[in-house]
Design a protein around this motif. Structure first.
Motif, short mmCIF file in Angstrom:
data_model
loop_
_atom_site.label_atom_id
_atom_site.label_comp_id
_atom_site.label_asym_id
_atom_site.label_seq_id
_atom_site.Cartn_x
_atom_site.Cartn_y
_atom_site.Cartn_z
N HIS A 151 95.84 110.53 65.17
CA HIS A 151 94.54 109.88 65.66
C HIS A 151 93.01 109.86 66.57
N VAL A 171 90.54 112.76 65.89
CA VAL A 171 89.25 112.53 64.71
C VAL A 171 88.59 112.03 66.09
N ASP A 172 89.27 111.29 67.11
CA ASP A 172 88.39 110.07 67.29
C ASP A 172 87.72 111.36 67.90
N SER A 227 84.66 112.75 65.67
CA SER A 227 84.00 111.94 65.46
C SER A 227 82.57 111.34 66.82
N ASP A 228 83.05 111.88 67.81
CA ASP A 228 82.50 111.81 69.33
C ASP A 228 81.38 113.01 68.98
N LEU A 273 80.52 114.57 66.85
CA LEU A 273 80.03 114.61 65.39
C LEU A 273 78.41 113.27 65.88
N SER A 274 79.20 112.31 66.30
CA SER A 274 77.74 111.54 66.84
C SER A 274 76.71 112.48 68.10
N LEU A 312 79.89 114.85 54.74
CA LEU A 312 80.14 113.36 55.49
C LEU A 312 80.66 111.77 53.97
#
Length: 88
Positions: free
Chosen positions: A56, A59-60, A63-64, A66-67, A87
């Protein structure tokens, strides 16, 4: 299923099978023989929970990242379109 077992109960054999499956999925687990003592089962479940938590976090983090990457790119660029397609 046996008529004596409640609908949601799981047999000890089924639990042992699930524990064996978990052992094969965890990267840090090494086969400790075929015995499935309560202590090793408890340790395995703790390792599983720890591994899931680490996934987890990973993944977080991804994700950060990628953002952050997407916020610095031109939304109409080919690179942005490739990322969007991945995506989907």
């Amino acid at each position: 299923m046996s008529g004596r077992r409640s609908r949601g109960s799981v047999s000890e054999e089924e639990i042992n099978e699930l524990i064996s499956r978990l052992q094969t999925l965890l990267p840090t687990t090494r086969r400790r023989g075929s015995s499935s003592s309560q202590a090793s089962t408890t340790k395995m479940l703790k390792e599983t929970c720890s591994y899931i938590k680490s996934l987890h976090r990973e993944v977080d983090d991804l994700s950060d990242r990628l953002s952050d990457l997407m916020s610095t790119m031109d939304n109409n660029s080919p690179a942005a379109e490739i990322i969007r397609s991945l995506l989907r």
